[in-house]
Design an enzyme around this catalytic site. Structure first.
Site, PDB file in Angstrom:
ATOM      1  CG  LEU A 140     112.338  53.465  37.651  1.00  0.00           C
ATOM      2  CD1 LEU A 140     113.611  54.028  38.242  1.00  0.00           C
ATOM      3  CD2 LEU A 140     112.343  51.945  37.712  1.00  0.00           C
ATOM      4  CG  HIS A 141     104.732  53.336  38.404  1.00  0.00           C
ATOM      5  ND1 HIS A 141     105.132  52.749  37.239  1.00  0.00           N
ATOM      6  CD2 HIS A 141     103.616  52.676  38.793  1.00  0.00           C
ATOM      7  CE1 HIS A 141     104.286  51.785  36.923  1.00  0.00           C
ATOM      8  NE2 HIS A 141     103.354  51.706  37.850  1.00  0.00           N
ATOM      9  NE  ARG A 142     104.943  47.711  38.534  1.00  0.00           N
ATOM     10  CZ  ARG A 142     103.693  47.692  38.115  1.00  0.00           C
ATOM     11  NH1 ARG A 142     102.707  47.719  38.984  1.00  0.00           N
ATOM     12  NH2 ARG A 142     103.409  47.631  36.846  1.00  0.00           N
TER      13      ARG A 142
END
Ligand code: UD1
Length: 389
Positions: free
Chosen positions: A229-231
């Site tokens: 997860l990085h958005r």
């Protein structure tokens, strides 16, 4: 004379798109591929580890730009790359994907003027609009035409602007061709070449299959999920990030989760005091970002992926592994219609994960041209463009 072709690599998802093409061009006697790293990703495990795994040499040119706001990052890459263009005068600039450096280098290349007049003459169908001497390099976009139709995503802005400016649009799937045609793009510019990331996966399959990263962690094959997860939409808002951590905590009680943590996400977890409790969960294995081969090995042997990445949606479709994408939309709809991907709201993900775990499903065929031969099709396309140069 060999044609000088710049390959722009900037951030982690770019490296596996550039590598197969670099190797294929290196094997062609008429081409001189030049690797340009903008430096958008600079940590060893976000950049160097990928160069090693993908057998890429040190970049020929390193712009060393690093982090910053969108305008800062884009502007600094433009300023630095314009100087490189003026000095090196490449025949072609190839940009990939949708990161800030993609649009930055496209903009710089679209506006440069080589003096005195020099350049290339296009030929063939896709070069119909270039049958004149260009005073700048030809610009090609690999992975063109993808659209999420969500302009709040910086990547969507980068994709739209890059595709407007590029001379050649190499697409991965029919939906991408369709998007470009709807936007009024000259069909002569569009060339469907397939999914270049599958080339990297197939190139390194034997290396990926040699490892057992899950065993190092103490997990059985098929007995864990992988999370990335990085958005900004998932990790920048403290409330959303907190709920996300709680949700992952509950899912991990059902299926252990391996979570290589992106630097942006780690920073936000730390700032919001969430990292300690997440790390204390014995069913949730937080790792540093993994190299390409190690990460793909984790994916090869997992039961389920939870992600907001673009590329992982495609890799899981290719491998037939269920993927829950924590986003309201995707620029890769083919992974839903023809693959294993599902879009998932935060409040749905637990239930969806449970459904995946209780279901046994058959394999579906992979989308057309996701076959490990995309780089060869791109090289053929470049050759046609260069023939009369
Ligand atoms: C970028 C891309 C995104 C891609 C993602 C993959 C844009 C707009 N976004 O997002 O499309 O999916 O890469 O990772 O181009 N950082 C480090 N070390 C690094 C790189 C970044 O610590 O090597 C930290 C920096 O503090 C930086 C933050 O991570 O500010 C975000 O990096 P940035 O490149 O701006 O965006 P990503 O979120 O990585």
């Amino acid at each position: 004379m060999q044609k000088k072709i710049h390959l722009i690599a900037a951030a982690r998802p770019n490296f596996m798109k550039v590598a197969p093409l670099y190797h294929a061009l290196k094997a062609a006697d008429w081409a001189r591929p030049v690797l340009v790293h903008t430096g958008q990703h600079y940590d060893v495990n976000m950049s160097d580890a990928f160069f090693t795994d993908l057998r890429l040499p040190e970049p020929d040119i390193h712009l060393g730009i690093g982090s910053g706001s969108h305008a800062e990052q884009t502007g600094q890459v433009m300023i630095a790359y314009e100087k490189v263009l003026a000095e090196h005068r490449p025949d072609m600039v190839i940009v990939v994907g949708d990161v800030n450096s993609t649009i930055a280098c496209t903009l710089a290349a679209a506006k440069i003027t080589y003096k005195p007049s020099t350049g290339i003459v296009g030929t063939g169908n896709e070069a119909a609009v270039h049958r004149k001497i260009l005073q700048r390099p030809l610009i090609a976009h690999l992975e063109a035409g993808l659209r999420s139709f969500d302009r709040s995503m910086p990547e969507e802005v980068n994709r739209l602007a890059t595709d407007v400016l590029a001379d050649v649009l190499w697409t991965p799937s029919p939906d991408a061709d369709e998007n470009l045609r709807h936007e009024g793009v000259d069909p002569g510019k569009i060339v469907r070449v397939g999914n270049i990331m599958i080339d990297s996966l197939e190139m390194l399959r034997h290396k990926i299959e040699e490892l057992s990263v899950h065993k190092e962690i103490g997990l059985p094959k098929g007995g864990y999920g992988v999370v990335t997860l990085h958005r900004p939409s998932n990790v920048d808002n403290p409330e959303i990030l907190k709920t996300l951590c709680e949700t992952l905590g509950r899912i991990s009680q059902r299926l252990p989760l391996v979570f290589p943590v992106h630097p942006r996400t780690r920073k936000n977890l730390e700032t919001n005091g969430l990292l300690t409790s997440l790390a204390a969960n014995k069913q949730l294995f937080l790792l540093e970002p993994q190299s390409y081969i190690r990460f793909m090995n984790l994916v090869f042997n997992c039961r389920l992926v939870i992600t907001d990445s673009g590329g992982i949606q495609e890799e899981t479709t290719y491998l037939g592994i269920p993927c829950l994408t924590m986003r309201p939309n995707t620029e890769r709809p083919v992974t839903i219609h023809e693959g294993t991907n599902q879009l998932c709201r935060l409040e749905e993900v637990e239930q969806r994960a449970e459904a995946v775990l209780t279901k046994t499903g058959g394999r579906r065929p992979v989308p057309e041209f996701w076959d490990g031969k995309t780089a060869l099709r791109v090289v053929e396309s470049i050759k046609r463009l260069m023939e009369t140069a």
